[in-house]
Write an enzyme that holds these catalytic residues in place. Structure first.
Site, PDB file in Angstrom:
ATOM      1  N   CYS A  87       0.775  -1.287  -0.022  1.00 12.69           N
ATOM      2  CA  CYS A  87       0.017  -0.089   0.201  1.00 12.69           C
ATOM      3  C   CYS A  87       0.954   1.057  -0.069  1.00 12.69           C
ATOM      4  O   CYS A  87       1.385   1.656   1.135  1.00 12.69           O
ATOM      5  CB  CYS A  87      -1.062  -0.126   1.179  1.00 12.69           C
ATOM      6  SG  CYS A  87      -1.813   1.381   1.427  1.00 12.69           S
ATOM      7  N   CYS A  90      -0.104   3.878   2.331  1.00 17.27           N
ATOM      8  CA  CYS A  90       0.327   3.810   3.576  1.00 17.27           C
ATOM      9  C   CYS A  90       1.805   4.294   4.158  1.00 17.27           C
ATOM     10  O   CYS A  90       2.058   4.800   4.939  1.00 17.27           O
ATOM     11  CB  CYS A  90       0.281   2.381   3.786  1.00 17.27           C
ATOM     12  SG  CYS A  90      -1.485   1.665   3.917  1.00 17.27           S
TER      13      CYS A  90
END
Length: 333
Positions: A87, A90
């Protein structure tokens, strides 16, 4: 900011409020004992329960969730960062959360949850996309936000969380001993020599942390002007440009426009950007591949190019990028 009782049936064997209440009582007893000793002259130096700054940020899994999050939440608000290695948003949010947690100096702690390794936790929290951030206070869950948000918003959210913990639950946080990490600093390995573009790359990261997306974009472009193949700069540029595009979007309006106009390339491109920032990678890719199917000429090229840009954000080695490339090839040829 409304709490709800934590219920994790099937992941950990809780009576969450009971466990948190017991832990809170123990914490209050410990604080009372520390205060008594200090009043008697035995309070020199940090309290026995003081923690080093490094203990404020830690990984947590399903097996340790009750001990490391629920019971601890009786002493300090525990922020949960649901993330994954693949991700890219993230990777923008997590370092910011870590820095702000350390700056909070024990008023909150940060527990990081790798969703790939803890699928049941992800399901129990009903997480639809990552990054997703929650808090647990006295065994109760507080949803905070999803996706990448500006630093100032995170600061305000954490301040509100601390206020809720103090006013509703009497939780004042942990004592931090800044001297507890001297040995760790001395034994740290030597840093690698700085590369020719490290200063510019660091400037880009600083700009991102400060919310200066334009400055970050320019810093990455400066690196690429001299080194077009620089992987870190290419990835950073794609991420910074994505965040800049969504920064002032109205998510509800964008998604409503995309739903009403499934063949409108601009509407679908905007919605795909939001999908990706929210961690819905496959949704973003699928939306644009489907739009390529029903568009032609310049419209099709615009959608295809945005899809290629989003591939850069996630990274060429990600299996979802490989699958989406195959799907795109099928509709193009």
């Amino acid at each position: 900011m409304q709490p709800r009782n934590m219920s994790m049936s099937g992941v950990v064997d809780l009576a969450a409020v009971k466990a948190a209440g017991e832990a809170k009582a123990k914490a209050e007893q410990a604080r009372a004992e520390a205060a008594r000793q200090a009043a008697q002259g035995g309070g020199a130096g940090p309290a026995a329960g003081a923690v080093p700054p490094s203990a404020l940020v830690f990984d947590v899994d399903e097996a340790g969730f009750e001990r490391d999050v629920l019971q601890l939440s009786a002493e300090v608000p525990v922020v949960l960062d649901f993330w994954a290695e693949w991700c890219q948003p993230c990777k923008q949010l997590s370092p910011l959360l870590e820095r702000l947690t350390v700056e909070a100096n024990g008023r909150v702690v940060l527990a990081k949850v790798d969703v790939d390794a803890n699928q049941m936790l992800m399901q129990q929290f009903q997480i639809q996309g990552i990054p997703a951030v929650f808090a647990v206070v006295a065994g109760q869950v507080l949803p905070l936000f999803q996706g990448v948000v500006p630093e100032q918003q995170i600061r305000e959210t954490l301040a509100q969380l601390v206020q809720v913990a103090e006013e509703r639950f009497g939780i004042i946080g942990l004592e931090v001993d800044p001297n507890a990490e001297g040995a760790a600093v001395e034994s740290a390995p030597a840093e690698a020599p700085a590369g020719p573009h490290d200063a510019l790359l660091e400037a880009a990261v600083v700009a991102l942390d400060a919310g200066d997306l334009g400055g970050a974009v320019q810093a990455y472009k400066n690196v690429l002007a001299d080194d077009p193949g620089n992987t870190e700069a290419k990835l950073g540029l794609a991420q910074a440009e994505l965040l800049a595009r969504v920064q002032h979007m109205n998510p509800q309006a964008v998604r409503a426009a995309a739903a009403e106009n499934p063949r409108d390339p601009a509407a679908q491109i905007a919605a795909a950007d939001l999908d990706l920032v929210g961690g819905h990678v496959e949704d973003a890719f699928g939306r644009l591949v489907d739009t390529v199917k029903v568009t032609f000429g310049d419209d099709r090229d615009a959608v295809r190019l945005r899809l290629l840009e989003l591939f850069e954000v996630i990274g060429a080695d990600d299996p979802r990028v490989t699958a989406a490339r195959t799907a795109l090839a099928r509709v193009l040829f």
